[in-house]
Scaffold this active site. Structure first.
Site, PDB file in Angstrom:
ATOM      1  N   ARG A 149      14.139  -8.841   3.029  1.00 14.94           N
ATOM      2  CA  ARG A 149      13.244  -8.822   4.187  1.00 14.94           C
ATOM      3  C   ARG A 149      13.057 -10.181   4.839  1.00 14.94           C
ATOM      4  NH1 ARG A 149      13.604  -3.684   5.419  1.00 14.94           N
ATOM      5  NH2 ARG A 149      13.071  -2.332   3.669  1.00 14.94           N
TER       6      ARG A 149
ATOM      7  N   TRP B  26       4.860  -0.686  15.187  1.00 17.48           N
ATOM      8  CA  TRP B  26       5.735  -1.836  15.403  1.00 17.48           C
ATOM      9  C   TRP B  26       6.652  -1.653  16.602  1.00 17.48           C
ATOM     10  CZ3 TRP B  26       3.931  -5.929  13.622  1.00 17.48           C
ATOM     11  CH2 TRP B  26       3.215  -5.934  12.429  1.00 17.48           C
TER      12      TRP B  26
ATOM     13  N   CYS C 110      -3.480   2.786   8.051  1.00 16.72           N
ATOM     14  CA  CYS C 110      -3.885   2.345   6.713  1.00 16.72           C
ATOM     15  C   CYS C 110      -5.026   1.351   6.880  1.00 16.72           C
ATOM     16  CB  CYS C 110      -2.699   1.700   6.006  1.00 16.72           C
ATOM     17  SG  CYS C 110      -3.118   0.625   4.618  1.00 16.72           S
TER      18      CYS C 110
ATOM     19  N   THR D 147       0.809  -1.221   0.000  1.00 14.22           N
ATOM     20  CA  THR D 147       0.000   0.000   0.000  1.00 14.22           C
ATOM     21  C   THR D 147       0.837   1.263   0.000  1.00 14.22           C
ATOM     22  OG1 THR D 147      -0.116   0.180   2.411  1.00 14.22           O
ATOM     23  CG2 THR D 147      -1.803  -1.186   1.330  1.00 14.22           C
TER      24      THR D 147
ATOM     25  N   HIS E 284       4.876 -11.416  10.974  1.00 11.50           N
ATOM     26  CA  HIS E 284       5.528 -10.364  10.209  1.00 11.50           C
ATOM     27  C   HIS E 284       6.202 -10.918   8.956  1.00 11.50           C
ATOM     28  CE1 HIS E 284       5.778  -7.464  13.887  1.00 11.50           C
ATOM     29  NE2 HIS E 284       4.566  -7.621  13.407  1.00 11.50           N
TER      30      HIS E 284
ATOM     31  N   CYS F 181      -4.268  -2.244   5.697  1.00  9.50           N
ATOM     32  CA  CYS F 181      -3.282  -2.864   6.588  1.00  9.50           C
ATOM     33  C   CYS F 181      -3.910  -3.194   7.936  1.00  9.50           C
ATOM     34  CB  CYS F 181      -2.097  -1.930   6.804  1.00  9.50           C
ATOM     35  SG  CYS F 181      -1.376  -1.286   5.290  1.00  9.50           S
TER      36      CYS F 181
END
Length: 413
Positions: free
Chosen positions: A236, A147, A332, A136, A207, A335
């Protein structure tokens, strides 16, 4: 790892389970296909959620105004009549003496997360197939704060040095970095118990799974094109094998919870008004359950034992409940939606495994044990994890084709 080899291929037993990576791998594609069909069925694709509840921890002003952050809701008249607010308002959830109610949500003593109040005026039905989890672009201070709260305020009092720096904290919907809160060796060095390791692995696995989806459904903002971003996945997830391990672990955990729920689901009312779809839903659910019995080998009886077991469980629940509330701080909408679904799905699995015995799971004795939203969240979360494993396979193929060439590719392995 040699750059010409494919992505790290995990093998051997999966820690804290009675399953191995090879068994999960052997079932991934069939499971992904069947769950993919299941979550498109009316019963599992409509999810009622409150996306307007205010952040309970700080004043949130970092709302994402991009079109990619938006969620498309649906008219309540399009869902089965017995799901609607008029029917739900007759369910006396407040009569539960163990229920703790807050504005727009509540939890019972057995719950591992806060549940949205289905009767709230702000709750709305969402067609999940029209609002898939994807990149997004939501990032910045607001995402970092979310986080940071998860990592720093919900880690059983871990010291500062064991947590990620602020600049390492993942950004929601953008470049989420599924930082493993603790590696196995470090936890053992510090004397952390199995229950704490399980908690860290759950959070890290969530995650890692989200990151995999966002790297696969990635928007190249320079070209406007969507598609898999191999470098994003390498940086990641794949260059940190422990993150991949946590996705497998969560998959086994959710499969075990689904297996335990079999008698309850067999008797559950899944009527949607579409008899053909309902019949197909039952058949597909049975098919998924057959795989879950073979792959979901996790012995929940090995946890929360001993002198301080109940205290540890209450701490575990309180910690995970906080995570579910923190999802209301995500700026968001898309999200927030998928964060709430997956937190609720994992929380439901934990409740099934560690709070409900076979007597409680008896559908005749406890027909209203779970909300429909909990069942929908559980199955959709399982689909998210299995899809992450499917996407990992696709990234492996992309890596093999690239033969490790290109900027940053040497970082894998």
């Amino acid at each position: 790892m040699n750059a010409r080899l494919s992505a790290p291929q995990l093998s051997g037993p999966i820690e804290t389970t009675q399953c191995d990576y090879e068994t999960v791998e052997s079932a991934t594609e069939v499971l992904f296909d069947r769950l993919g069909q299941l979550v498109k069925m009316p019963f599992f694709k409509y999810y009622k959620v409150d996306l307007f509840r205010e952040c309970p921890f700080w004043a949130e002003d970092g709302l994402c105004m991009q079109r990619t952050c938006a969620v498309e809701s649906m008219d309540e008249s399009d869902v089965p009549e017995h799901w609607r607010a008029e029917a739900l308002s007759r369910i006396k959830t407040s009569s539960d003496p163990n229920a703790h109610r807050y504005p727009g949500c509540y939890y019972s003593d057995s719950d591992f997360c806060f549940l949205d109040d289905d009767t709230s005026e702000d709750s709305q039905y969402i067609d999940l197939t029209l609002n898939p989890e994807s990149f997004t672009g939501y990032a910045g201070d607001s995402a970092h704060r979310v986080w940071s709260a998860i990592y720093k305020e919900n880690c059983f009092g871990l010291t500062e040095r064991t947590l990620p720096d602020a600049e390492q904290a993942p950004t929601i919907g953008g470049s989420i970095a599924p930082i493993a809160l603790e590696g196995k060796d470090k936890l053992e060095e510090e004397g952390e118990c199995t229950e704490k390791r399980v908690y860290y692995r759950i959070i890290s696995g969530m995650h890692a799974s989200i990151s995999t989806h966002l790297c696969y459904e990635y928007l190249d903002q320079s070209t406007g094109e969507w598609g898999p971003n191999l470098l994003c996945f390498v940086r990641r997830v794949a260059s940190h094998p422990e993150r991949l391990q946590q996705i497998y672990f969560n998959t086994v955990l959710l499969l075990r919870a689904l297996t335990r729920l079999e008698p309850y689901l067999a008797a559950y009312d899944i009527r949607t008004g579409d008899s053909k779809a309902d019949s197909e839903t039952k058949q597909m659910l049975t098919s998924v359950m057959d795989i879950a019995k073979r792959v979901g080998r996790f012995d929940e009886r090995g946890l929360f034992k001993g002198e301080n077991a109940e205290l540890m469980k209450e701490q575990f629940k309180a910690t995970f409940r906080n995570v579910s509330l923190i999802m209301d701080c995500v700026g968001c909408d898309k999200c927030r939606l998928w964060g709430k679904i997956q937190t609720s799905g994992v929380g439901t699995a934990l409740k099934i495994l560690f709070e409900l015995d076979d007597r409680a799971l008896n559908p005749k004795r406890n027909p209203n044990l779970l909300q429909r939203s909990e069942i929908v969240a559980l199955v959709n979360s399982l689909h998210r994890f299995t899809e992450s494993l499917h996407m990992t396979g696709k990234f492996r193929e992309m890596w093999a084709e690239s033969e490790g060439k290109g900027p940053g590719m040497k970082s894998w392995g």
